[in-house]
Scaffold this active site. Structure first.
Site, mmCIF file in Angstrom:
data_model
loop_
_atom_site.group_PDB
_atom_site.id
_atom_site.type_symbol
_atom_site.label_atom_id
_atom_site.label_comp_id
_atom_site.label_asym_id
_atom_site.label_seq_id
_atom_site.Cartn_x
_atom_site.Cartn_y
_atom_site.Cartn_z
ATOM 1 C CB SER A 5 -0.905 0.360 1.751
ATOM 2 O OG SER A 5 -1.584 1.330 1.328
ATOM 3 C CE1 TYR B 117 -3.475 -2.500 4.905
ATOM 4 C CE2 TYR B 117 -3.271 0.152 4.796
ATOM 5 C CZ TYR B 117 -3.414 -1.598 4.333
ATOM 6 O OH TYR B 117 -3.772 -1.655 3.179
HETATM 7 P P1 NAP Z 1 -11.182 -6.423 1.081
HETATM 8 O O1 NAP Z 1 -12.679 -6.101 -0.127
HETATM 9 O O2 NAP Z 1 -11.400 -6.433 2.171
HETATM 10 O O3 NAP Z 1 -11.090 -8.150 0.542
HETATM 11 C C1 NAP Z 1 -10.082 -8.592 2.075
HETATM 12 C C2 NAP Z 1 -9.513 -9.923 0.977
HETATM 13 O O4 NAP Z 1 -8.513 -10.743 1.923
HETATM 14 C C3 NAP Z 1 -10.736 -11.040 0.864
HETATM 15 O O5 NAP Z 1 -10.971 -11.780 -0.060
HETATM 16 C C4 NAP Z 1 -11.105 -11.824 2.582
HETATM 17 O O6 NAP Z 1 -11.745 -12.995 2.677
HETATM 18 C C5 NAP Z 1 -9.524 -11.261 2.893
HETATM 19 N N1 NAP Z 1 -8.971 -11.636 3.900
HETATM 20 C C6 NAP Z 1 -9.453 -11.053 4.899
HETATM 21 N N2 NAP Z 1 -8.926 -11.543 5.824
HETATM 22 C C7 NAP Z 1 -8.425 -12.399 5.646
HETATM 23 C C8 NAP Z 1 -7.958 -13.942 6.606
HETATM 24 N N3 NAP Z 1 -7.866 -13.708 7.983
HETATM 25 N N4 NAP Z 1 -7.584 -14.979 6.197
HETATM 26 C C9 NAP Z 1 -7.776 -15.043 5.189
HETATM 27 N N5 NAP Z 1 -8.665 -14.066 3.899
HETATM 28 C C10 NAP Z 1 -8.468 -12.991 4.421
HETATM 29 O O7 NAP Z 1 -9.907 -5.590 0.665
HETATM 30 P P2 NAP Z 1 -8.551 -5.251 -0.517
HETATM 31 O O8 NAP Z 1 -9.369 -3.612 -0.786
HETATM 32 O O9 NAP Z 1 -9.011 -6.198 -1.859
HETATM 33 O O10 NAP Z 1 -7.533 -5.322 -0.242
HETATM 34 C C11 NAP Z 1 -6.517 -6.008 -1.008
HETATM 35 C C12 NAP Z 1 -5.528 -5.850 -0.890
HETATM 36 O O11 NAP Z 1 -5.092 -5.034 -0.756
HETATM 37 C C13 NAP Z 1 -4.610 -6.347 1.132
HETATM 38 O O12 NAP Z 1 -3.629 -6.510 1.306
HETATM 39 C C14 NAP Z 1 -4.975 -4.174 1.288
HETATM 40 O O13 NAP Z 1 -4.084 -3.780 2.281
HETATM 41 C C15 NAP Z 1 -4.530 -4.393 0.094
HETATM 42 N N6 NAP Z 1 -5.010 -2.407 -0.105
HETATM 43 C C16 NAP Z 1 -6.016 -2.345 -0.268
HETATM 44 C C17 NAP Z 1 -6.471 -0.932 -0.639
HETATM 45 C C18 NAP Z 1 -7.535 -0.836 -0.449
HETATM 46 O O14 NAP Z 1 -8.086 0.931 -0.898
HETATM 47 N N7 NAP Z 1 -8.687 -0.571 -1.134
HETATM 48 C C19 NAP Z 1 -5.092 0.928 -0.524
HETATM 49 C C20 NAP Z 1 -4.301 0.352 -0.597
HETATM 50 C C21 NAP Z 1 -3.365 -1.447 -0.572
HETATM 51 P P3 NAP Z 1 -12.484 -13.298 2.992
HETATM 52 O O15 NAP Z 1 -13.297 -11.806 4.146
HETATM 53 O O16 NAP Z 1 -13.490 -13.767 3.017
HETATM 54 O O17 NAP Z 1 -11.398 -14.301 4.389
#
Ligand code: NAP
Length: 268
Positions: A146, A159
């Protein structure tokens, strides 16, 4: 011709956090490119629905491996799969979470679980697959970090620190494994429209400059195709990153000093 029959041009891809958000779009995009998939997350229903769509639309094989990656026992099953399944040639370390509140409000146990998911899991999964990829001389690891990892000013101490770790791990592994034919890429999204915001108690509609998740993943894959070690999809002025890297590398040769810098010398 290689005698290793597992060196496929379209290896299977294991995507963590594939039930929704960035991971689900990675799965869709790799399926569209003809890769078989292994989907990892906790929500089986969502992964079943995605798998059915991807099998029907792209004719690829999709396996589901449910796991809570913050749980060492469940995580171990994913590590074993990465170690033993020679069809898997690409790991997308995407699963991750953030925490509501600031460091002082966040319970220590929640921070520990965050570190287990955002740091320990991607490190152990990379450690499970890397020796096999290095031995076969091909493959890739994509780690989703991130921009918060570059910005302590954003006020997300724990984070952001987990995401700094991802950047460092990725850059160091790319240097080490690149010579053995394994590409390691760090992807640094900024605000992207997914459910992560709701989980952190923030209404994404109140956030400025939010990228759509498909745009984020397509840009990240464009960077992957170009062989970038670090891809920051929202950074329009790529020279800023180059300057940042150059400044950091300028310091490194000066670290080898037997004496502290004059500004730290105490007078007796
Ligand atoms: P999201 O929509 O909340 O999805 C998170 C994913 O991770 C889901 O598939 C969730 O599935 C899985 N997950 C969460 N906890 C877990 C656990 N304990 N074990 C296994 N799987 C788990 O978030 P996202 O935005 O797509 O985030 C994906 C990545 O991008 C993350 O690393 C996040 O830090 C990074 N990121 C996101 C943003 C943003 O603005 N969206 C910005 C910068 C970086 P389940 O709930 O089914 O387990």
């Amino acid at each position: 011709m290689s005698e290793n029959t597992n060196l496929s041009a379209t290896p299977a891809v294991l995507v963590t956090g594939a039930s929704t958000g960035i991971g689900a779009v990675y799965a869709q995009r790799f399926a569209r490119r003809g890769h078989d998939l292994v989907l990892v997350a906790r929500n089986v229903e969502r992964m079943e629905a995605l798998a059915a769509t991807l099998r029907a639309e792209h004719g690829v094989a999709v396996d589901i491996l449910p796991a809570d990656l913050s749980n060492p026992v469940q995580r171990a099953a994913v590590e074993t799969r990465l170690r033993e399944d020679t069809q898997i040639g690409i790991l997308v370390n995407n699963a991750g979470a953030s925490l509501p509140g600031t460091f002082l409000d966040q319970p220590a146990d929640d921070i520990e679980r965050l570190i287990a998911l955002n740091v320990t899991a991607p490190t152990r999964l990379a450690h499970a697959i890397a020796p096999r990829l290095a031995a076969q001389g091909s493959g890739a690891i994509i780690n989703v970090g991130s921009v918060v990892g570059l910005a302590p000013e954003f006020g997300m101490a724990a984070y952001g620190a987990t995401k700094s770790f991802i950047l460092h791990l990725s850059q160091a592994l790319n240097l080490q494994l690149g010579a053995q034919g394994v590409h390691v890429q760090a992807v640094l999204p900024a605000a992207t429209r997914t459910e992560i915001w709701g989980h952190s108690g923030i209404d994404v509609e109140t956030v400025q400059g939010v990228m759509e998740v498909e745009d984020l993943v397509d840009a990240a894959l464009a960077g992957f195709d170009q062989g970038e070690p670090v891809t920051i999809p929202p950074l329009h002025d790529g020279a800023q990153w180059d300057g940042f890297e150059a400044a950091r590398q300028t310091m490194a040769p000066g670290f080898a000093q037997s004496q502290p810098a004059p500004r730290y010398r105490q007078t007796a």
